[in-house]
Scaffold this motif. Structure first.
Motif, PDB file in Angstrom:
ATOM      1  N   ASP A   1       9.366 -31.968 -24.023  1.00  0.00           N
ATOM      2  CA  ASP A   1       9.794 -30.124 -24.614  1.00  0.00           C
ATOM      3  C   ASP A   1      10.414 -30.159 -26.158  1.00  0.00           C
ATOM      4  O   ASP A   1      10.428 -29.478 -26.357  1.00  0.00           O
ATOM      5  CB  ASP A   1      10.513 -29.855 -23.960  1.00  0.00           C
ATOM      6  CG  ASP A   1      10.256 -29.104 -22.327  1.00  0.00           C
ATOM      7  OD1 ASP A   1       9.198 -29.412 -22.204  1.00  0.00           O
ATOM      8  OD2 ASP A   1      10.739 -29.029 -21.266  1.00  0.00           O
ATOM      9  N   SER A   2      10.602 -31.667 -26.293  1.00  0.00           N
ATOM     10  CA  SER A   2      11.393 -31.543 -27.551  1.00  0.00           C
ATOM     11  C   SER A   2      10.434 -31.729 -28.890  1.00  0.00           C
ATOM     12  O   SER A   2      11.161 -31.541 -29.650  1.00  0.00           O
ATOM     13  CB  SER A   2      12.932 -33.174 -27.755  1.00  0.00           C
ATOM     14  OG  SER A   2      11.442 -34.547 -27.753  1.00  0.00           O
ATOM     15  N   GLY A   3       9.112 -32.614 -28.506  1.00  0.00           N
ATOM     16  CA  GLY A   3       8.520 -32.617 -29.381  1.00  0.00           C
ATOM     17  C   GLY A   3       8.441 -33.697 -30.173  1.00  0.00           C
ATOM     18  O   GLY A   3       8.540 -34.275 -31.473  1.00  0.00           O
ATOM     19  N   LEU A   4       9.743 -34.905 -29.961  1.00  0.00           N
ATOM     20  CA  LEU A   4       9.934 -36.070 -30.780  1.00  0.00           C
ATOM     21  C   LEU A   4       9.102 -37.159 -29.422  1.00  0.00           C
ATOM     22  O   LEU A   4       9.616 -37.199 -28.265  1.00  0.00           O
ATOM     23  CB  LEU A   4      11.582 -36.086 -30.567  1.00  0.00           C
ATOM     24  CG  LEU A   4      12.323 -34.907 -31.739  1.00  0.00           C
ATOM     25  CD1 LEU A   4      13.540 -34.963 -31.898  1.00  0.00           C
ATOM     26  CD2 LEU A   4      11.115 -35.101 -33.385  1.00  0.00           C
ATOM     27  N   ALA A   5       9.491 -38.696 -30.393  1.00  0.00           N
ATOM     28  CA  ALA A   5       8.844 -39.746 -29.324  1.00  0.00           C
ATOM     29  C   ALA A   5      10.891 -39.978 -29.054  1.00  0.00           C
ATOM     30  O   ALA A   5      12.048 -39.839 -29.671  1.00  0.00           O
ATOM     31  CB  ALA A   5       8.509 -40.428 -29.910  1.00  0.00           C
ATOM     32  N   HIS A   6      10.484 -40.500 -27.486  1.00  0.00           N
ATOM     33  CA  HIS A   6      12.135 -40.989 -26.958  1.00  0.00           C
ATOM     34  C   HIS A   6      11.804 -42.039 -26.020  1.00  0.00           C
ATOM     35  O   HIS A   6      10.742 -43.090 -26.061  1.00  0.00           O
ATOM     36  CB  HIS A   6      11.931 -40.045 -25.883  1.00  0.00           C
ATOM     37  CG  HIS A   6      12.988 -38.959 -26.364  1.00  0.00           C
ATOM     38  ND1 HIS A   6      11.779 -37.928 -27.078  1.00  0.00           N
ATOM     39  CD2 HIS A   6      14.761 -38.621 -25.889  1.00  0.00           C
ATOM     40  CE1 HIS A   6      13.518 -36.497 -27.298  1.00  0.00           C
ATOM     41  NE2 HIS A   6      14.492 -36.912 -27.013  1.00  0.00           N
ATOM     42  N   THR A   7      12.857 -43.484 -26.695  1.00  0.00           N
ATOM     43  CA  THR A   7      13.000 -44.332 -25.466  1.00  0.00           C
ATOM     44  C   THR A   7      13.555 -43.929 -24.622  1.00  0.00           C
ATOM     45  O   THR A   7      14.543 -43.873 -24.373  1.00  0.00           O
ATOM     46  CB  THR A   7      13.554 -45.764 -26.262  1.00  0.00           C
ATOM     47  OG1 THR A   7      12.909 -45.318 -27.404  1.00  0.00           O
ATOM     48  CG2 THR A   7      13.164 -47.218 -25.796  1.00  0.00           C
ATOM     49  N   LEU A   8      13.211 -44.830 -23.007  1.00  0.00           N
ATOM     50  CA  LEU A   8      13.541 -44.840 -21.597  1.00  0.00           C
ATOM     51  C   LEU A   8      13.652 -45.879 -20.859  1.00  0.00           C
ATOM     52  O   LEU A   8      12.599 -46.652 -21.492  1.00  0.00           O
ATOM     53  CB  LEU A   8      12.920 -43.306 -21.044  1.00  0.00           C
ATOM     54  CG  LEU A   8      12.820 -42.075 -21.720  1.00  0.00           C
ATOM     55  CD1 LEU A   8      11.693 -41.085 -20.243  1.00  0.00           C
ATOM     56  CD2 LEU A   8      13.962 -41.465 -21.968  1.00  0.00           C
ATOM     57  N   GLN A   9      14.723 -46.286 -20.027  1.00  0.00           N
ATOM     58  CA  GLN A   9      15.110 -46.928 -19.570  1.00  0.00           C
ATOM     59  C   GLN A   9      14.581 -47.199 -18.343  1.00  0.00           C
ATOM     60  O   GLN A   9      16.003 -45.971 -17.738  1.00  0.00           O
ATOM     61  CB  GLN A   9      16.258 -47.241 -20.324  1.00  0.00           C
ATOM     62  CG  GLN A   9      16.898 -49.133 -19.219  1.00  0.00           C
ATOM     63  CD  GLN A   9      18.776 -49.902 -20.398  1.00  0.00           C
ATOM     64  OE1 GLN A   9      18.172 -50.176 -20.796  1.00  0.00           O
ATOM     65  NE2 GLN A   9      19.132 -48.869 -18.610  1.00  0.00           N
ATOM     66  N   SER A  10      14.568 -47.169 -17.502  1.00  0.00           N
ATOM     67  CA  SER A  10      14.603 -47.093 -15.842  1.00  0.00           C
ATOM     68  C   SER A  10      15.301 -48.480 -16.113  1.00  0.00           C
ATOM     69  O   SER A  10      14.927 -49.413 -15.304  1.00  0.00           O
ATOM     70  CB  SER A  10      12.929 -46.948 -15.445  1.00  0.00           C
ATOM     71  OG  SER A  10      12.688 -45.280 -16.058  1.00  0.00           O
ATOM     72  N   THR A  11      16.041 -48.281 -14.018  1.00  0.00           N
ATOM     73  CA  THR A  11      16.408 -49.443 -13.935  1.00  0.00           C
ATOM     74  C   THR A  11      16.597 -49.203 -12.126  1.00  0.00           C
ATOM     75  O   THR A  11      16.906 -48.062 -11.837  1.00  0.00           O
ATOM     76  CB  THR A  11      18.735 -49.401 -14.394  1.00  0.00           C
ATOM     77  OG1 THR A  11      17.709 -49.516 -15.773  1.00  0.00           O
ATOM     78  CG2 THR A  11      19.148 -50.832 -13.505  1.00  0.00           C
ATOM     79  N   TRP A  12      15.923 -50.384 -12.197  1.00  0.00           N
ATOM     80  CA  TRP A  12      16.230 -50.309 -10.360  1.00  0.00           C
ATOM     81  C   TRP A  12      17.156 -51.011 -10.104  1.00  0.00           C
ATOM     82  O   TRP A  12      16.840 -52.492 -10.225  1.00  0.00           O
ATOM     83  CB  TRP A  12      14.777 -50.388  -9.895  1.00  0.00           C
ATOM     84  CG  TRP A  12      13.806 -49.277 -10.095  1.00  0.00           C
ATOM     85  CD1 TRP A  12      13.422 -48.230  -8.819  1.00  0.00           C
ATOM     86  CD2 TRP A  12      12.541 -48.994 -11.345  1.00  0.00           C
ATOM     87  NE1 TRP A  12      12.415 -47.270  -9.698  1.00  0.00           N
ATOM     88  CE2 TRP A  12      11.791 -48.022 -10.390  1.00  0.00           C
ATOM     89  CE3 TRP A  12      12.573 -50.050 -11.865  1.00  0.00           C
ATOM     90  CZ2 TRP A  12      10.925 -47.775 -11.490  1.00  0.00           C
ATOM     91  CZ3 TRP A  12      11.706 -49.529 -12.673  1.00  0.00           C
ATOM     92  CH2 TRP A  12      11.052 -48.254 -12.395  1.00  0.00           C
ATOM     93  N   GLU A  13      17.858 -51.170  -8.950  1.00  0.00           N
ATOM     94  CA  GLU A  13      18.462 -51.881  -7.973  1.00  0.00           C
ATOM     95  C   GLU A  13      19.146 -51.879  -7.229  1.00  0.00           C
ATOM     96  O   GLU A  13      19.818 -50.987  -5.685  1.00  0.00           O
ATOM     97  CB  GLU A  13      20.267 -52.259  -8.999  1.00  0.00           C
ATOM     98  CG  GLU A  13      21.100 -53.489  -9.073  1.00  0.00           C
ATOM     99  CD  GLU A  13      21.972 -53.568  -9.429  1.00  0.00           C
ATOM    100  OE1 GLU A  13      22.807 -54.493  -9.288  1.00  0.00           O
ATOM    101  OE2 GLU A  13      22.258 -52.343 -10.263  1.00  0.00           O
ATOM    102  N   GLY A  14      18.499 -52.489  -5.960  1.00  0.00           N
ATOM    103  CA  GLY A  14      18.242 -51.850  -4.553  1.00  0.00           C
ATOM    104  C   GLY A  14      17.802 -50.993  -4.497  1.00  0.00           C
ATOM    105  O   GLY A  14      16.540 -49.995  -4.450  1.00  0.00           O
ATOM    106  N   SER A  15      19.147 -50.054  -3.410  1.00  0.00           N
ATOM    107  CA  SER A  15      17.994 -48.538  -3.241  1.00  0.00           C
ATOM    108  C   SER A  15      18.814 -47.829  -4.559  1.00  0.00           C
ATOM    109  O   SER A  15      18.342 -46.423  -4.520  1.00  0.00           O
ATOM    110  CB  SER A  15      18.433 -48.121  -2.121  1.00  0.00           C
ATOM    111  OG  SER A  15      19.690 -48.214  -1.956  1.00  0.00           O
ATOM    112  N   ASN A  16      19.059 -48.126  -5.418  1.00  0.00           N
ATOM    113  CA  ASN A  16      19.958 -47.197  -6.876  1.00  0.00           C
ATOM    114  C   ASN A  16      19.201 -47.421  -7.437  1.00  0.00           C
ATOM    115  O   ASN A  16      17.775 -48.520  -8.054  1.00  0.00           O
ATOM    116  CB  ASN A  16      21.350 -47.692  -7.218  1.00  0.00           C
ATOM    117  CG  ASN A  16      22.039 -47.948  -5.731  1.00  0.00           C
ATOM    118  OD1 ASN A  16      22.099 -47.032  -5.244  1.00  0.00           O
ATOM    119  ND2 ASN A  16      23.401 -48.698  -5.863  1.00  0.00           N
TER     120      ASN A  16
END
Length: 323
Positions: free
Chosen positions: A123-138
């Protein structure tokens, strides 16, 4: 980007239902592979899927693993190693020789977070960097400043950093029939199409299908990631458009339909025009004839410019296909 938009559309439906589903994400690739990190595949409990993690050779096996993850409601790490044609391994006969690591997440709350962040990016129309973190069930996902893109694992903690590019937004100026071919091709790619011209002369069904329509002199709200294609077939119109506040350096791509002689005439009218930022004649040299082939040539050049490529045949490229 089209695939991501389709996945988000299906996710909206699934999140409003009681169905189980899982989201598989390619987080690491080594060697040759059809898809790169960030590719996703959404699977529902009935065995339907959207998106993909390969060219079609791994999806059937991943579907079974995703269904198991849904039944157990546990996150699963899957590795496909297709570097050797071992008759006892899945990789036999595959076209790519690479290692692919995938995380399958069937937890509804986790996928809701992913969908929310991806919607914000688009929706922003801009490039983004996302960080996904999995730790156990979190699980957590957030926008970060890092733009390197990586996958790291420390014990049971896994961190995946990916770039989400801005969806391509294109302004097509002109309402002749060749504009329709370009509009339809851009729509197939899920690009956001804005059409400028004489609204009364625009094809009604096509006019209703684009993001927005504008008359010649309407104000345009332009982002610096937007693309512009001038195909009005009207010299004076093009000169007027290029002479007003829409300076060419406001766009990520500017293409002008017509031969070199026409461009020379435009430059005589606007000697300050930054010709180095223009593509004219427009498109890649593929011998295109007719509106549909010309549209392919134009879209190909836009992709090459946005991705920093030169449009050469891949057989002449040295090293990896993917940068």
């Amino acid at each position: 980007m089209k695939e991501l938009i389709q996945i988000l559309g299906q996710l909206k439906r699934l999140l409003n239902s009681g169905e189980s589903f899982a989201l598989a994400t390619v987080v690491f690739v080594e060697g040759s592979a059809y898809r790169r990190p960030g590719a996703r595949m959404l699977i529902d409990e009935n065995g339907n899927w959207w998106g993909g993690i390969s060219g079609g050779c791994l999806e059937g096996d991943l579907l079974k693993k995703a269904q198991l993850a849904m039944r157990q409601q546990t996150i699963k790490n899957i590795t496909y190693d297709t570097r050797e044609d071992d008759p006892f391994q899945l990789g036999i006969g595959l076209g790519c020789q690479g290692l692919i690591e995938i995380i399958i997440d069937p937890i509804r709350a986790h996928v809701e977070q992913v969908a929310e962040q991806l919607h914000i990016c688009l929706d922003s129309g801009l490039a983004h960097t996302l960080q996904s973190t999995w730790e156990g069930s979190n699980f957590s996902i957030q926008a970060v400043a890092d733009t390197s893109g990586s996958f790291t694992q420390e014990g049971n903690k896994q961190i995946f950093v990916e770039q989400i590019p801005a969806n391509t937004r294109i302004w097509i100026v002109g309402n002749q029939f060749d504009a329709i071919s370009l509009i339809q091709l851009c729509q197939q790619l899920a690009w956001e199409v804005h059409w400028v011209g004489n609204k009364l002369k625009m094809n009604p069904s096509v006019r209703d299908s684009v993001q927005a329509c504008y008359d010649w002199n309407d104000d345009l709200l332009v982002r610096n990631t937007d693309c512009l294609v001038l195909m009005s077939h009207d010299f004076d119109r093009d000169v007027e458009f290029l002479s007003n506040q829409y300076a060419v350096d406001k766009w990520s791509y500017v293409g002008i339909l017509g031969p070199n002689k026409r461009m020379d005439r435009i430059l005589k009218q606007i000697p300050t025009l930054q010709v180095n930022l223009l593509s004219s004649p427009i498109g890649l040299d593929i011998g295109a004839e007719g509106p549909d082939e010309i549209a392919i040539s134009i879209v190909s050049e836009i992709l090459a410019v946005k991705n920093g490529r030169n449009g050469q045949s891949l057989k002449h490229k040295k090293g990896s296909i993917h940068l």
